[in-house]
Each structure stands twice: as structure tokens, then as C-alpha cells.
Motif scaffolding. Structure first.
Motif, PDB file in Angstrom:
ATOM      1  N   ALA A 212       0.944  -1.145  -0.038  1.00 13.68           N
ATOM      2  CA  ALA A 212      -0.004  -0.072   0.187  1.00 13.68           C
ATOM      3  C   ALA A 212       0.882   1.226  -0.081  1.00 13.68           C
ATOM      4  O   ALA A 212       0.514   2.283  -0.614  1.00 13.68           O
ATOM      5  CB  ALA A 212      -0.956   0.034   1.422  1.00 13.68           C
ATOM      6  N   ASN A 213       1.797   1.054   0.827  1.00 11.50           N
ATOM      7  CA  ASN A 213       2.729   2.496   0.902  1.00 11.50           C
ATOM      8  C   ASN A 213       3.447   2.522  -0.575  1.00 11.50           C
ATOM      9  O   ASN A 213       3.525   3.712  -0.956  1.00 11.50           O
ATOM     10  CB  ASN A 213       4.057   2.115   1.914  1.00 11.50           C
ATOM     11  N   HIS A 214       4.073   1.534  -1.199  1.00 14.18           N
ATOM     12  CA  HIS A 214       4.544   1.433  -2.610  1.00 14.18           C
ATOM     13  C   HIS A 214       3.458   2.181  -3.609  1.00 14.18           C
ATOM     14  O   HIS A 214       3.780   3.135  -4.411  1.00 14.18           O
ATOM     15  CB  HIS A 214       4.899   0.132  -2.850  1.00 14.18           C
ATOM     16  N   LEU A 215       2.442   1.743  -3.321  1.00 17.46           N
ATOM     17  CA  LEU A 215       1.410   2.098  -4.268  1.00 17.46           C
ATOM     18  C   LEU A 215       0.847   3.595  -4.125  1.00 17.46           C
ATOM     19  O   LEU A 215       1.167   4.469  -5.181  1.00 17.46           O
ATOM     20  CB  LEU A 215       0.050   1.521  -4.162  1.00 17.46           C
ATOM     21  N   VAL A 216       0.827   4.143  -2.945  1.00 18.92           N
ATOM     22  CA  VAL A 216       0.556   5.554  -2.589  1.00 18.92           C
ATOM     23  C   VAL A 216       2.018   6.338  -2.881  1.00 18.92           C
ATOM     24  O   VAL A 216       1.888   7.516  -3.680  1.00 18.92           O
ATOM     25  CB  VAL A 216       0.169   6.031  -1.443  1.00 18.92           C
ATOM     26  N   SER A 217       3.051   5.979  -2.501  1.00 24.86           N
ATOM     27  CA  SER A 217       4.260   6.965  -2.586  1.00 24.86           C
ATOM     28  C   SER A 217       4.935   6.944  -4.085  1.00 24.86           C
ATOM     29  O   SER A 217       5.534   7.836  -4.467  1.00 24.86           O
ATOM     30  CB  SER A 217       5.192   6.509  -1.423  1.00 24.86           C
ATOM     31  N   ASP A 218       4.924   5.692  -4.685  1.00 21.64           N
ATOM     32  CA  ASP A 218       5.671   5.673  -5.613  1.00 21.64           C
ATOM     33  C   ASP A 218       4.826   5.566  -7.125  1.00 21.64           C
ATOM     34  O   ASP A 218       5.387   6.189  -8.314  1.00 21.64           O
ATOM     35  CB  ASP A 218       6.676   4.296  -5.755  1.00 21.64           C
TER      36      ASP A 218
END
Lengths: 791, 503
Positions: A212-218
Motif C-alpha cells: 500500500a505504501n509503495h502504491l501511494v508513494s511511488d
């Protein structure tokens, strides 16, 4: 057909994929006519999920300890399906021992060692976390594989993991692929009516948090903002904490958290994303999404284990830019969207529908049930007496190994064998951290190596219980090693103990010599230091007995277990302090000679294991009962209040109880709630007085109840018959609350077999008229403390 | 006036709730003033207690200090109850057998738990269901107040199910009390046979949607997840809902402000419910299939005619041709349905189309299990599963299952099954045989018999005694012979269900 299904918790089927898998297995088996018992390791589960099972006709237990060995043995489960290797690791030894005919199947759900290893190796080098596998993961890998190898069958969720496990354990017949099941209806909404991008995940699971972090941040920053404004991202899933909620601060991101049903989201979103960077197993969210007809953009890890292809069923993108581009494609290109939606739905219906999974699961179970397996064995001849072997082994260790020494026990993982008085018990074989290895050594050399490792760690003795004597035949090199470097310090029917060094043998030899001083010291240790803290208090006494014409004569008969912790010395001293009774104490040492401090009141030593009431009959036969007013039977595992005998007999006399027992304090082991001390009462007239730890008979019933009928040699069922006989004779019996005892040292049935005692009770009841337990558990009158005084 | 009497007078004033009685007419004191008064009163109490202990100990140095304090508590407890309870109150006190706690002047007080002759039971209920069942049986006997003195307050921690039952169905009297007190009289704001309006909303949703409804609790403060642990209830505390449109069946909100209602209407798929102070104050349907009256009708058949052996039986019943009942619920007089018992019976009939009869979990007066469905042997022997088990929550009796027969003490039949079977056979006076006979005829017509543990009913003390006494009627042997002869072929030809889990 009966199945036991075990997992970590009640199946939270709408919160996480692993639980849904278990729930599906339960439902398939139930629909196929199986009777199912479900046991969750955690005893605090969400009531809703337990209820769902119960309403589906499933017997449920929350907490492994709730399932007794008796139940497991009597239920005769045909199969046990244990979800996750660590659940199976904990259960396998017990199931093998208690229910050897049950075929144990482990459902791997996902391969933990694979997920853990990838979690380390796939991190970007810049991460502060180590990029080499820690030893802990290696240990878990060993345990996981050992558990798989010890099972009768394995279920994996994908052909890839099936093949991997089969390779690792070297047995392709032991593994079957049963994919995850999804039976969601296809969404009727066309491309034009779909809106939004979706991410679904259970955030207890670290790969989902990172995804989820990867999706939102990157990834999202690379998506066209105008498109994103029209199609915001919804993050949906269980256990979203503050960190996940923070993701909602990004533009066009909604963090919804857990929702009861994913279907509205799956069927109305235009794109599903699976940006996982590591993991194992197959991804339920991807299957759900494709089943509903919502196209997916995924990483390679996300589609692992599913027979789907990039551009044919899904779009695969492993870097952030390509992932963002793929999202844009599916948001805008209706032709691609429709093709992937159709194809994905068809593929999932063909491979993950309820019918498909059901057929595979039932076939796999049939395969495991009918296949012979090298580990399968019928009930061994010693199964019924296993507890006795354990007890004898422990007693032998305590007799022959000096206090403070370390003893390795070929334990087969049974922790009970390691619970030794003042000696350190170690599993053999074991892992580095001391836990049971979970498997046998590959050969004699490996066994020797394991033992040498333990020797280097200060283990001086090896105990081989009778159940493990086959080691000495099977592992020739190991047996030769023991003969060469060690020698037996004890050899009995139930176990052999080896001293592994000359010094150990010398010390052991000294220990086994009858040195009175050492024994006294050991006995002294058996009385807990804090016995005074456990000592109950007398709430009310009867009128002083000294006012009577003559002091009552009390015959106290007791048995103490040698070699086990007991409070006999304290009990004897407390009884001896009686000033108002003429006391005759007669004790029997069971299992060994009398220690010096108890010799004065010990009238006999019985070395063979002998039932309590047989011994009591012998004692009764050795005296003139007519000389006594009261016969008090007493066990060795209680703490008496100071002044017990005088207060108790006085009350029994005044209340006119022909048969009486002291109540047990609330911190005692309580077999029957009725015997718990009731505050505010002196006594209760009941139809129940139990056979231990203390009961007192008035002379008026000696002829009625004595000698004991040893058809039930441990006394089971006496209460029902006593109650009947006293009722018929119009005599009173009761529980004296004001003079309680603490029964906290040993549980009942700690030193003999439940099954045998139960069978004896049945035979005994067949011979005697008796009341049912329900009829016995009656309070027919109470004697309260005088109002206002309570003293 | 000695010190003790003086203390009691003081205490009466202190224990009265400031908003009760005379206090209402005075100017409302501020919180701080109230607190000051309470602290002062508490200090006075402590002083009085110390004096009392010192005085008694001087007279009787042998007396234990702890017991003295307990004695003080008992006096204070009785005085307080006498002061607050109406003169016709019938009070249950968790006494642990201490008669002293029952000595409330001019009030009828009984032990909780108690045996069927009103003596102290001598032991605690084994689990929540036993405790709840016993309580409801005692309510049936006329008790209207339940008190847990301070030393027994642990009951509400230990028996969490009992606590939830009390909080859901009865009112706890608030105040500075040396005990927890529950008014067991039916709440005026709740209709009979239905726990509360919210339950009704859920039940209607269940019927309308054909499944359990999904619920979103948007800061209602009503602790819905705790109160309805069997429902899927999501919680959200933000100002605006992040959920997509019409994605959750029921959205519960604390007020009907336009902005809240608008947002709730957007997310709800079936109904918006406004909950204030724990009660439903408004429902607004957002779907065509919103809350509507139930299509099916239920008739509760109170069976009253005791015949023959002392068991409660009924004549052969046939349903009136013109009646419109879909479901008949059989409940003998002397049987008390625990609140919430009806819905699961009906839901089971609805969920399993082949179900012809559904029986509940029936407890004895003491809270012990009496009947958890019946098992029938090939030789026509009958066994009431779980009979006498002190723990009705034993997992073996806690799940839905098909059984051989149910007890008409408390069970439901569909009209179709009842008519097909031709009703009960009044020629069989012994209840279990008559029930088994009826269930076999129902099964003969292709229906199944189900046991539903969530439907709990309890027998009154008198009925419990009657059931025990009726274990062997004079002509029971003849009835058994006739029953066995009637069903011999059927019983021998069917696959016996057996005792799967050792019940």
C-alpha cells in the motif's frame, strides 16, 4: 466421517484470505456430510465467527487446551486438517499419541519460509534492515519442513508450491494442490459505470502494508492527476492502523478500513491493483477481483501461483512507472478492459469455483486417507500406559540423577517429560533454542552429533523412556556410542538412564546410595516455602470438645507419595497439635521407603503402585475400629489450617454429620463446584461428600461403608453410593465450610489413569444402588455464621 | 443513639441519589459541590467505621477485623435496600449463601442462585447460559430486582454474557451504591417478544436480504459491535464517510442532522438508523425493500393441559383450516423463553427449507441443561441429550445440528410439517414419547428435525420438579412397548445418527 480442523483462530472469513480458505474447507466438508470439530488455538476469538461455524453445524472449541485427550481419543477423527505449519507442529505429537489412527493433513496456505526469505532478499539495498537471512528464519525453515514431512498429507494452494514442497520433502505423493476458492457473482456494471482504483489487503500482513505504501508513494504520483481525480484510490482492508490511515492524506486516496463486504468495491471499481513486492501463496484479492470481472494490474509476485498471463488475463508491471502506466491503460482503454475482464472471469470460474475446489479437496482427502504412509502406525501396545511410562521415567530420573544436573530425554516433544523436580530437562533431539527438533535424526551419526552438542552444553545424562528404546536398535552407531562413552546408571522396565561422563556416573552413584541426610534435604524441599501463605484459616470452631465427657478418638489414615512433592510432613505436624482429640495417625509411604522425619507415623512402605483404597483397607484391617469415634482419611497434597482436627471434629460432632469433609478453598483445584468454600457459612448439609483429599466418617457408619469395595480401587463412584446409603439410613452428611483446606499441590487424577478409573466406576455402580451425580449435588440445609459475629 | 445507629442515619442521606426525591426540588448543585459533599460523606463514613471497629474490638478482641468490616457492610447494605426498594419488591441477592444479606426489613429477598425450594444453591452457575436461564426462571417466580452486593460484584466481570443480558434487557439503578442493582421488570420502551427496536430492524433486514445485514456504526456511541457481536459491524469515526455509495446495508448515526443524514443515505444500501441514547429514534429506508412488516406469521401455542403422568401434554392438535399461521411455536406453561429465544427458532426454519421442527436448548430451573435435542436408539430408547449437564454452554450443545426429536416444551413447527404429520398423538401421555412420535411422523414426510442452541428456554421450579418426578409413570413400560412396536421398522431401517460427539 469425522474431521478435526485446527487453526490459529476462528476463521475470520471476511477479514483475511487464510481464514477464508479454512472456512471454505469447513463448508465443503460439511456439505459433503462430514461431522466437523473446529479448534482455534487462541481462546479469545471474535464471537461472530465462532457463531457462524456453530450455526453451520460445526462443533467449535476456542483454545487448544479445551480439547481433552479423552475427547480426542473417543472422537476417533478420520482426519485432522491443520492450517499453517506452526499449528501442526504444536498438534502433531499429541494427535499421534492420543489418536494414532487419525490422518493428519497440513494445509500450508502459504509457505512461510518462502515469504520470510523473500521479505529479506527483495528489500531495496537502501533499507536499514539486514539483507541476509537471519538464523531465526533458518530455524523456522527447518521446523516448517520437518512438520510437513511428519504429516500424512499436505495441501498447497498452487502447483508451484506443491512442486516445491514435494521436492523438499522428497515425496510427491504427500502433497496435493487445492486452490483458493471464490464464488463471487460477476459484476453487471459495464466499463462506463465503473469508477475508481482499488487496493485490498489485510494489514496484519506486512507485505500488504508495504504494498500500500509503495502504491501511494511511488506509483500514484506517476498517474495522470486528472485521471486520478476522476478515479480515486480506495484502500480497503482489515486492521488499518494510523500508519495506513496516513496514506489517506495523499490526494485522491480514501482509506476506508475494514468493510463487512468487499463486493460493492470489487464490482464497482474500474481497476484492481496488486502491487506486492514479496509474499507467497496465491492472492485471494486477485482471484476475487478477476472473478467479479474487474481487471487487475499486478506485480509478478502478485500473480504467482495462478495460471494467469500478462496481457492475456491481467497486466503485470514490476516497476512503479510501468505499474502507473498500466493503471492508466485500464482506466481509459475500454477494449483492453473488456477483454481482460472477460478473460479473467472465465479463467477464475474454471479454476477457483466452489465446485472445482470441492472436487480437488475431496479427492485429496480421499487420497491421503487411503494411502499408506511410512509414519502411520496403529495404536502401539503401550499407548494405554504412556502416562505411567512418563511417571516412571521421571521418578527414575529423580532417584538416580543428582539435583541440579541436566538430563536429556528422548521426549518426542512431550514437555511433561521435562518437568523434573530440581533437575533441568532437555529435549533430545532439539533445535538450537532448546525446543524439540520435531523430527528424528537421519541416522546414527546425526544422533551422536546431536548428543555431543548437548554434552558440550553441560548435559550429563540421557534418559531413554521405554517408548524410545527402539532408538538403541535402530540407530546402531548411537547405541555403540553410548556403550563406549557412557554407561547406564539406571536400567529399569520403563526407562534407561545413561551417565554421559565418568564424573556424572560417580555423582549418580553417590546419589542413589541411601544417605539419610540427602533424603531429608530433598524431602524438605518438597514443602513449598510459602506454605504459610497457602494456609487457610478457620472461620468458626465448634464448641470446645473439652467440655465433652471424653475426648473423641480419631484414627487418621494417610498415604504420601515418595519421590513427589507433598505436604505430608506439614499435615502430620498440624494434626499432631490437636489437644482435644485422642489422635492415632497411621501413614503409608507409597513408592519408596519412609523418610526419617515421617518414620514415626509411617506404619508401612508400599513399593508397588497400589490404589489408595486398597491401602486404606489394609490399614483398617490392622486396627480395632471399634476403638475409634472417627476415621479420617487424608491425602498428602493439602494444606491444613492450624487447629484443623479439633475444629473439624467438633463441628462434625455438633452438626451430627455421620460423613463430612472440609470445604476446599477457592484457590484449590476444584473437581466439583459444590465443594468450594462458601463464605458466611459454617457448613452445608449435602448429599455429596467426596473421596478426597479429606473425609471423616463417624463410627455410626463404619459398618455401613467399610471396608471399601475396591471394584473401584481409586474410589471413583463411592460418593454416589455413600450418599444413597446414608439417605436410606436417615443419616446426615455435609461439607464444613468453616474449616477449609487448600488443595493446591496436585490436580486430581494426576497419578493414575482416567480410563481405568472410569471403567472401574461403571463396574462399581453396577454392583451398588446409588444416586446420580445430579441427585448428589444438592445442598439440603445450611448452617450460617451467627448474624453479627461472623467469627 | 449509639454510634452505629447514627452512622446509619447519616448513610441513608448519603446513599440517596442527589437527583432523587427531595434533592430534585433543591437548586441543582454543581458537579464540584456534589463531589465535595460526597468526599465529606465518605470521610464521615470511614471515621464511623473506624470507631465502630475500635468499639467492637475493645469488647471482643478476638474478632477478626475483616469480618467486622464485612458485618458493617451487611448492615449498611440491608439498610440501604430497605430505604430504596418499594415495599412490595421481591429481591434476588447474590449471597454466596450468607443469610444475613437477605435480612432486608419488610422485603421479600431470596438467594441468587437458589435451589428449587428457595434455599441457597450451594454453587455458582457453570456458565453464562446457566446463569441467565436461572435468572429468567426466578423472574418467572416473581422476583423483580437483582442485587450484587459489593463482594459479589465479580459476577458481572466473570459472567460477561449475564452482564450483557442484564444491560440489554433491564435497567440498572445508578447511584452511589454498595452494590449493583438491576430492575428486572419489563421495560416499558420495549415490546414483548422482541429485545429492542434495533433488533427488529436487523431481523427485518435478515428477512428482506436473505442474509445477515452489514452494518456501519458511525459514532453512535451505542457500542453496536459489543451489543450485537454476531453481526458484521464496521465502525468509522471521521467526519465524512470514505465509503462508496450504497455499499453497506445499514448505516447507524447518532442524530438526524441534514449533513449526517445525507452522507448516511449515500452509503446505506437498505436503511439509515438514527440511534440516540442507545435507542432507535428514527429509521429511513433507502431501498425499495426497506423495513416492512413480516410476511410470515407466528402463533405461540401455550400448552396447558397436564394429563396422565404429570407431564405437560396436549390433545391431538390440528390447525384451523382458516388460520394463516406459518409457524407454530410450542411452549408449555412453566417454560420461560429467555429474551431473544424466538428469532433463532424462526430463522432456522427459514434457513433450512427441509426443517420441519426446530427445538431450543431447554434448561432446568437450576440452569442445568435439560434437553439439547433428543437421540433415539434402534430399540426405540430415547435419550435427552445433555440432560443434567451443569454447563449448558458445553461446546457439544452449542451448535446447530439435526437430531432425532425435540421436546414440545419449547419448539417450533412449520404449518406444513404439523399438518402433514397430523399433529401430536394424545394417546401417548408420556411427553418424550409423544414428542418422538410426532417427530418421526414429521420425518416420514421428508422433513428434518433441528436443534437450535441460541433459542434458550428454562423450566420453572415447579415444572422442573414435575419433570423429575415424571421419569417413570405407572404405564410407561406399556407406552414404550407400543411406541417401539409402532416405529420398529422405521427405526431399524434408518441410519442411526448415533452419538457423534459423545453427548
Amino acid at each position: 466421517m469425522k474431521a478435526l480442523i485446527g487453526s490459529t483462530r476462528m476463521p475470520e472469513y471476511d477479514r483475511e484470505c487464510g481464514s477464508k480458505r479454512i472456512f471454505d474447507v469447513v463448508q465443503i466438508l460439511r456439505d459433503a456430510g462430514w461431522d466437523i470439530a473446529y479448534v482455534a488455538r487462541d481462546d479469545e476469538g471474535r464471537d461472530r465467527y465462532a457463531r457462524a461455524l456453530r450455526q453451520d453445524g460445526v462443533l467449535t472449541y476456542a483454545g487448544f487446551d479445551k480439547l481433552t485427550n479423552e475427547f480426542l481419543a473417543q472422537a476417533r477423527f478420520d482426519i485432522a486438517i491443520l492450517a499453517f505449519w506452526h499449528v501442526a507442529e504444536a498438534w502433531l505429537p499429541r494427535l499421534r499419541r492420543v489418536s494414532p489412527a487419525t490422518r493428519v493433513i497440513v494445509d500450508s496456505i502459504d509457505l512461510h519460509f518462502l515469504r520470510s526469505a523473500r521479505g529479506v532478499f527483495t528489500r531495496p539495498p537502501s533499507d536499514a534492515v539486514a539483507t541476509a537471512l537471519p538464523v531465526k528464519i533458518g530455524d523456522e525453515f527447518v521446523r516448517e519442513l520437518n512438520t510437513y514431512a511428519a504429516a500424512d498429507g499436505l495441501l498447497a494452494v498452487s502447483p508451484k508450491e506443491t512442486s516445491l514442497i514435494a521436492d523438499l520433502i522428497g515425496n510427491p505423493h504427500a502433497v496435493r494442490c487445492v486452490p483458493l476458492c471464490e464464488e463471487l457473482p460477476r459484476s453487471p456494471l459495464p466499463f462506463a459505470e465503473r469508477r475508481g482504483v482499488l487496493f485490498v489487503g489485510n494489514f496484519w500482513h506486512q507485505p500488504n502494508v508495504e504494498a500500500a505504501n509503495h502504491l501511494v508513494s511511488d506509483i500514484l504520483p506517476r498517474v495522470n492527476p486528472r485521471l486520478l481525480a476522476e478515479h480515486p484510490l480506495w484502500i480497503v482492508g482489515n486492521a488499518s492502523d494510523d500508519k495506513v490511515a496516513q496514506l489517506g492524506l495523499a490526494p485522491h486516496v480514501h482509506v476506508v478500513g475494514w468493510v463487512p463486504s468487499l463486493l460493492p468495491y470489487l464490482s464497482r471499481a474500474r481497476v484492481m491493483t496488486v502491487p506486492l513486492r514479496y509474499g507467497a501463496g496465491t492472492k485471494g484479492k486477485l482471484i476475487q477481483s478477476l472473478a467479479v470481472g474487474t481487471p487487475v494490474v499486478s506485480t509478478s509476485v502478485g500473480i504467482e501461483g495462478l495460471d494467469v498471463m500478462d496481457a492475456r488475463d491481467v497486466i503485470v508491471a514490476d516497476d512503479a512507472a510501468a505499474f502507473a502506466k498500466s493503471i492508466e491503460t485500464l482506466l481509459t482503454n475500454e477494449e483492453v478492459w473488456v477483454r481482460l475482464a472477460d478473460r479473467g472471469h472465465t479463467h477464475m470460474a474454471a479454476n477457483h469455483s466452489h465446485e472445482v475446489v470441492k472436487e480437488r479437496l475431496l479427492n485429496a482427502i480421499e487420497h491421503f486417507r487411503t494411502r499408506s504412509h511410512p509414519l502411520m502406525f496403529s495404536a502401539p501396545p503401550w499407548a494405554a500406559t504412556y502416562e505411567q511410562v512418563c511417571d516412571a521415567t521421571k521418578a527414575a530420573i529423580e532417584r538416580n540423577v543428582p539435583p541440579g544436573a541436566a538430563v536429556a530425554v528422548i521426549s518426542k516433544g512431550d514437555e511433561a517429560l521435562l518437568k523434573l523436580d530440581n533437575r533441568r530437562g532437555e529435549h533430545f533431539p532439539q533445535l538450537r533454542d532448546g525446543r524439540y527438533a520435531g523430527s528424528y535424526p537421519a541416522d546414527g551419526k546425526a544422533a551422536v552429533k546431536s548428543l555431543e552438542r548437548l554434552k558440550a552444553r553441560g548435559v550429563d545424562f540421557l534418559a531413554v523412556p521405554r517408548t524410545a528404546l527402539w532408538w538403541l536398535d535402530y540407530y546402531k552407531e548411537f547405541a555403540a556410542y553410548l556403550e563406549r562413552t557412557g554407561s547406564p546408571v539406571f536400567r529399569g522396565d520403563d526407562c534407561v538412564i545413561y551417565g554421559l561422563s565418568a564424573e556424572a556416573r560417580r555423582v549418580a552413584s553417590a546419589t542413589t546410595q541411601p544417605q539419610a541426610d540427602t533424603r531429608r534435604k530433598r524431602r524438605a524441599r518438597t514443602v513449598p516455602r510459602d506454605i504459610e501463605e497457602l494456609r487457610p484459616r478457620i472461620v468458626a470452631s465448634g464448641d470446645a470438645l473439652t467440655g465433652n465427657r471424653t475426648k473423641p478418638c480419631a484414627l487418621v489414615l494417610g498415604i504420601y507419595l515418595c519421590g513427589q512433592p507433598n505436604n505430608a510432613a506439614d499435615e502430620i505436624a498440624t494434626l499432631r497439635a490437636s489437644t482435644q482429640c485422642v489422635l492415632d495417625q497411621r501413614w503409608v509411604a507409597l513408592g519408596g521407603p519412609a523418610p526419617a522425619n515421617l518414620a514415626e507415623v509411617t506404619v508401612a512402605s508400599v513399593l508397588e503402585k497400589t490404589p489408595k483404597f486398597e491401602i486404606l483397607n489394609r490399614l483398617i484391617g490392622s486396627v480395632q475400629l471399634a476403638d475409634y469415634d472417627y476415621l479420617v482419611s487424608i491425602d498428602d497434597d493439602i494444606v491444613l489450617p492450624h487447629g484443623f482436627l479439633d475444629a473439624f471434629i467438633a463441628l462434625q460432632q455438633q452438626l451430627g454429620f455421620a460423613l463430612a469433609q472440609p470445604a476446599r478453598t477457592s484457590d484449590s483445584y476444584l473437581d466439583h463446584p459444590i465443594v468450594e468454600q462458601q463464605r458466611g457459612l459454617i457448613a452445608r448439609q449435602t448429599r455429596f461428600v467426596e473421596i478426597g483429599p479429606v473425609f471423616s466418617m463417624h463410627r455410626s457408619i463404619f459398618d455401613l461403608l467399610l471396608p471399601f469395595d475396591v471394584t473401584s480401587s481409586m474410589g471413583w463412584g463411592y460418593e454416589n453410593v455413600w450418599s444413597y446409603l446414608l439417605q436410606q439410613s436417615g443419616l446426615k452428611m455435609g461439607i464444613i465450610d468453616a474449616v477449609p483446606v487448600c488443595h493446591g499441590l496436585r490436580k486430581s487424577v494426576a497419578n493414575y489413569g482416567w480410563h481405568q478409573a472410569d471403567a472401574e466406576r461403571t463396574a462399581y455402580w453396577a454392583r451398588h444402588p446409588h444416586l446420580t451425580l445430579d441427585q448428589c449435588f444438592r445442598v439440603t440445609d445450611i448452617v450460617g455464621l451467627p448474624e453479627g459475629s461472623h467469627a | 443513639m449509639n454510634k452505629t445507629e447514627h452512622a446509619e442515619v447519616e448513610l441513608r442521606g448519603f446513599d440517596r441519589h442527589p437527583l432523587d426525591g427531595d434533592a430534585k426540588s433543591a437548586a441543582a448543585p454543581t458537579d464540584f459541590e456534589l463531589l465535595q459533599k460526597q468526599v465529606a460523606a465518605l470521610a464521615a463514613q470511614v471515621k464511623l467505621l473506624q470507631d465502630y471497629v475500635a468499639e467492637v474490638r475493645q469488647a471482643r478482641p478476638d474478632v477478626d477485623r475483616g469480618l467486622l468490616e464485612y458485618d458493617w457492610f451487611v448492615q449498611r447494605f440491608r439498610r440501604w435496600l430497605a430505604d430504596i426498594l418499594p415495599s412490595d419488591a421481591r429481591v434476588l441477592v447474590a449471597t454466596r449463601g450468607d443469610h444475613a444479606l437477605l435480612g432486608i426489613p419488610d422485603r421479600h429477598a431470596g438467594h441468587f442462585p437458589q435451589d428449587d425450594r428457595a434455599g441457597y444453591a450451594g454453587f455458582y452457575p457453570a456458565d453464562d447460559t446457566a446463569a441467565i436461564g436461572h435468572l429468567e426462571a426466578l423472574r418467572h417466580e416473581g422476583y423483580d430486582t437483582l442485587v450484587f452486593p459489593e463482594p459479589a460484584a465479580w459476577w458481572l466481570e466473570h459472567y460477561t454474557g449475564l452482564r450483557q443480558h442484564l444491560e440489554s434487557n433491564y435497567v440498572e439503578t445508578a447511584g452511589h451504591l454498595p452494590c449493583r442493582l438491576f430492575d428486572l421488570r419489563p421495560r416499558a420502551d420495549r415490546p414483548p417478544f422482541d429485545d429492542m427496536r434495533l433488533d427488529r430492524v436487523f431481523a427485518q433486514a435478515r428477512r428482506s436480504l436473505g442474509r445477515e445485514p452489514d452494518v456501519l456504526d458511525w459514532v453512535t456511541g451505542a457500542k453496536l459491535r459489543e451489543r450485537f457481536p454476531t453481526l458484521a459491524i464496521a465502525e468509522f469515526s471521521g467526519n465524512a464517510l470514505p465509503h462508496i455509495d450504497h455499499s453497506i446495508d445499514i448505516v447507524a448515526i447518532p442524530d438526524d442532522k441534514p449533513s449526517s443524514m445525507r452522507e448516511a443515505r449515500r452509503v446505506a444500501a437498505w436503511v439509515v438508523v438514527v440511534i440516540a441514547d442507545g435507542l432507535v429514534v428514527k429509521t429511513e429506508s433507502v431501498a425499495a425493500s426497506g423495513p416492512t412488516p413480516s410476511a410470515s406469521q407466528v402463533t405461540v401455542m401455550h400448552v396447558q393441559e397436564p394429563l396422565g403422568s404429570g407431564r405437560i401434554v396436549t390433545n391431538r392438535m390440528t390447525v384451523d383450516e382458516d388460520s394463516s399461521e406459518d409457524v407454530l411455536v410450542w411452549m408449555s406453561s412453566g417454560v420461560v423463553a429467555v429474551p431473544g429465544a424466538m428469532a433463532p427458532l424462526l430463522a432456522t426454519l427459514q434457513r433450512f427449507p427441509q426443517a420441519g421442527v426446530v427445538g431450543g436448548r431447554i434448561l432446568e430451573f437450576s440452569g442445568r441443561l435439560y434437553h439439547a435435542g433428543g437421540a433415539m436408539g434402534v430399540d426405540a430408547s430415547l435419550r435427552s441429550r445433555g440432560e443434567g449437564n451443569s454447563s449448558p454452554d458445553d461446546p457439544r450443545y452449542a451448535f446447530v445440528q439435526t437430531v432425532d426429536y425435540c421436546s414440545s416444551l419449547f419448539m417450533a413447527t412449520t404449518r406444513g410439517a404439523f399438518e402433514a404429520a397430523g399433529g401430536f398423538d394424545s394417546a401417548i401421555p408420556y411427553g418424550p414419547l409423544r414428542d418422538a412420535d410426532f417427530c418421526l411422523r414429521v420425518q416420514d414426510h421428508g422433513y428434518s428435525i433441528y436443534y437450535q442452541p441460541e433459542s434458550v428456554a428454562v423450566c420453572s421450579a415447579a415444572l422442573s420438579r414435575a419433570l423429575r418426578a415424571s421419569a417413570g409413570g405407572t404405564d410407561l413400560r406399556r407406552q414404550r412397548r407400543e411406541f417401539a412396536a409402532r416405529w420398529k421398522t422405521v427405526l431399524q431401517s434408518r441410519m442411526p445418527r448415533g452419538d457423534v460427539w459423545g453427548t
